[in-house]
Motif scaffolding. Structure first.
Motif, PDB file in Angstrom:
ATOM      1  N   SER A  98       0.816  -1.208   0.000  1.00 40.68           N
ATOM      2  CA  SER A  98       0.000   0.000   0.000  1.00 40.68           C
ATOM      3  C   SER A  98       0.852   1.261   0.000  1.00 40.68           C
ATOM      4  CB  SER A  98      -0.915   0.012   1.237  1.00 40.68           C
ATOM      5  OG  SER A  98      -1.760  -1.124   1.251  1.00 40.68           O
ATOM      6  N   PHE A  99       0.414   2.225  -0.788  1.00 40.50           N
ATOM      7  CA  PHE A  99       1.083   3.521  -0.825  1.00 40.50           C
ATOM      8  C   PHE A  99       0.698   4.314   0.423  1.00 40.50           C
ATOM      9  CE2 PHE A  99       1.758   7.917  -2.024  1.00 40.50           C
ATOM     10  CZ  PHE A  99       2.982   7.855  -2.682  1.00 40.50           C
ATOM     11  N   GLN A 100       1.669   5.044   0.985  1.00 38.72           N
ATOM     12  CA  GLN A 100       1.431   5.807   2.199  1.00 38.72           C
ATOM     13  C   GLN A 100       1.711   7.298   1.963  1.00 38.72           C
ATOM     14  OE1 GLN A 100       3.716   4.130   5.482  1.00 38.72           O
ATOM     15  NE2 GLN A 100       3.657   2.107   4.515  1.00 38.72           N
ATOM     16  N   LEU A 101       0.893   8.135   2.567  1.00 35.07           N
ATOM     17  CA  LEU A 101       1.109   9.578   2.458  1.00 35.07           C
ATOM     18  C   LEU A 101       2.467   9.977   3.038  1.00 35.07           C
ATOM     19  CD1 LEU A 101      -2.423  11.017   3.372  1.00 35.07           C
ATOM     20  CD2 LEU A 101      -1.338  10.898   1.113  1.00 35.07           C
ATOM     21  N   THR A 160       8.564  -4.280  -3.820  1.00 33.15           N
ATOM     22  CA  THR A 160       7.523  -5.285  -3.583  1.00 33.15           C
ATOM     23  C   THR A 160       6.461  -5.248  -4.674  1.00 33.15           C
ATOM     24  OG1 THR A 160       7.875  -5.083  -1.202  1.00 33.15           O
ATOM     25  CG2 THR A 160       5.828  -6.123  -1.916  1.00 33.15           C
ATOM     26  N   LYS A 161       6.034  -4.060  -5.033  1.00 26.89           N
ATOM     27  CA  LYS A 161       5.021  -3.920  -6.084  1.00 26.89           C
ATOM     28  C   LYS A 161       5.536  -4.492  -7.405  1.00 26.89           C
ATOM     29  CE  LYS A 161       1.904  -0.422  -8.077  1.00 26.89           C
ATOM     30  NZ  LYS A 161       0.663  -1.051  -7.577  1.00 26.89           N
ATOM     31  N   ASN A 166      14.653   1.249   3.230  1.00 24.92           N
ATOM     32  CA  ASN A 166      13.931   2.457   2.831  1.00 24.92           C
ATOM     33  C   ASN A 166      12.496   2.053   2.487  1.00 24.92           C
ATOM     34  OD1 ASN A 166      12.775   4.410   0.919  1.00 24.92           O
ATOM     35  ND2 ASN A 166      14.784   5.395   0.943  1.00 24.92           N
ATOM     36  N   ALA A 167      11.527   2.559   3.233  1.00 27.06           N
ATOM     37  CA  ALA A 167      10.134   2.142   3.062  1.00 27.06           C
ATOM     38  C   ALA A 167       9.594   2.441   1.666  1.00 27.06           C
ATOM     39  CB  ALA A 167       9.250   2.812   4.119  1.00 27.06           C
ATOM     40  N   LEU A 168      10.007   3.565   1.080  1.00 22.15           N
ATOM     41  CA  LEU A 168       9.530   3.897  -0.261  1.00 22.15           C
ATOM     42  C   LEU A 168      10.099   2.917  -1.281  1.00 22.15           C
ATOM     43  CD1 LEU A 168       8.024   5.783  -2.207  1.00 22.15           C
ATOM     44  CD2 LEU A 168      10.116   7.169  -2.353  1.00 22.15           C
TER      45      LEU A 168
END
Length: 308
Positions: A6-9, A167-168, A159-161
């Motif tokens: 999931s993308f996060q703000l 992963t995507k 790095n979360a981004l």
């Protein structure tokens, strides 16, 4: 088990801006013709060769240990080609994550041996596919995913981004991903007759390892983790070789199941795995990940490091 991301703000926070710049640049370049991207990667690899001397040294040591029959000039040429392929791997990862299927199909060379996968699954088995760490691994996985969606291993990126994009991208060719320590999920996948990837060719330390021959090194620390999964009555163990040819086409070849495997003799079984990895690597040694400290663990803990 990871089957979505999931993308996060929070990804818009300033600390991620350098990552966004890298992603934007790489995504934009990924739409260039493949030949242009590989040329850029080759140039980047030559820069790596000149600037990242520590990594180059690791490759030099590994290649000298594995191919003692090569002379100094031959080893130097192989190291340089390997650095070029390291740069190309960055662009190949971008292609694998973002290219649509129609572009992926244009770089198909050949995919052979899928009948071995089908036979195992028809016999009610899951497939444990032994895969070497080739530098074009992301592209090979994407190509295989067009033919057979698999189950891949997952290790979170620091790095979360970048973890989101990695992963995507990998989920485009896999049904889902399992954590590298999630033994139960992989065993369940095999029980469910899934097509599972496993990379057994690196030095993961002393725990769950034995010392077995790998190329010309007689005592390379080699994981016995393979045997945990291969011992399942729901598992058949196969291997694969992958390479990119001079025209930029990728060739994947699934090899038949290992015979009498596992036999109960850990050293013999791990040696058989290492031999399969050697055979695959030798098809394109310049495209293998020699930058990893494959021989960092010595039988004698007090022995000097090969990489000193």
């Amino acid at each position: 088990m990871v089957n979505k991301t999931s993308f996060q703000l929070a990804f818009f926070a300033p600390k991620y801006w350098p990552s966004w710049l890298s992603v934007f640049l790489l995504y934009t370049l990924s739409w260039l013709p493949q030949s242009w991207q590989l040329a850029l990667g080759r140039a980047l690899g030559r820069l790596v060769y000149r600037l990242m001397k520590k990594r180059r040294k690791i490759a030099e040591v590994n290649i000298a240990l594995c191919y003692p029959e090569l002379n100094t000039e031959q080893r130097a040429k192989l190291v340089l080609k390997n650095m070029e392929n390291t740069g190309m791997a960055i662009f190949e990862s971008a292609m694998a994550w973002w290219w649509p299927d129609w572009r992926i199909k244009r770089v198909f060379g050949s995919v052979t041996g899928l009948e071995h996968v089908d036979t195992a699954q028809q016999q009610g088995k899951g497939v444990l596919l032994l895969v070497p760490h080739m530098l074009h691994l992301e592209m090979a996985s994407r190509i295989m995913g067009v033919k057979r969606r698999g189950i891949g291993f997952y290790r979170p990126h620091n790095n979360a981004l970048m973890d989101y994009f990695t992963t995507k991208g990998r989920l485009r060719s896999n049904e889902y991903l399992v954590g590298k320590r999630d033994v139960k999920s992989l065993l369940k996948a095999l029980k469910d007759r899934k097509f599972c990837y496993y990379l057994p060719d690196q030095d993961y330390g002393r725990k769950r390892s034995v010392f077995a021959p790998f190329f010309a090194v007689p005592d390379a620390a080699s994981t016995t983790g393979t045997l945990i999964f291969a011992s399942s009555r729901y598992c058949q163990t196969l291997s694969i070789s992958t390479r990119r040819d001079d025209q930029g086409k990728y060739h994947l070849a699934v090899q038949p199941a290992l015979e009498n495997f596992p036999s109960g003799d850990e050293v013999a079984d791990v040696t058989a795995v290492n031999q399969r990895m050697e055979e695959a690597i030798n098809k394109a040694p310049e495209q293998y990940m020699w930058l990893h400290r494959r021989f960092k663990t010595r039988p004698d803990e007090n022995a000097p490091s090969y990489y000193r």
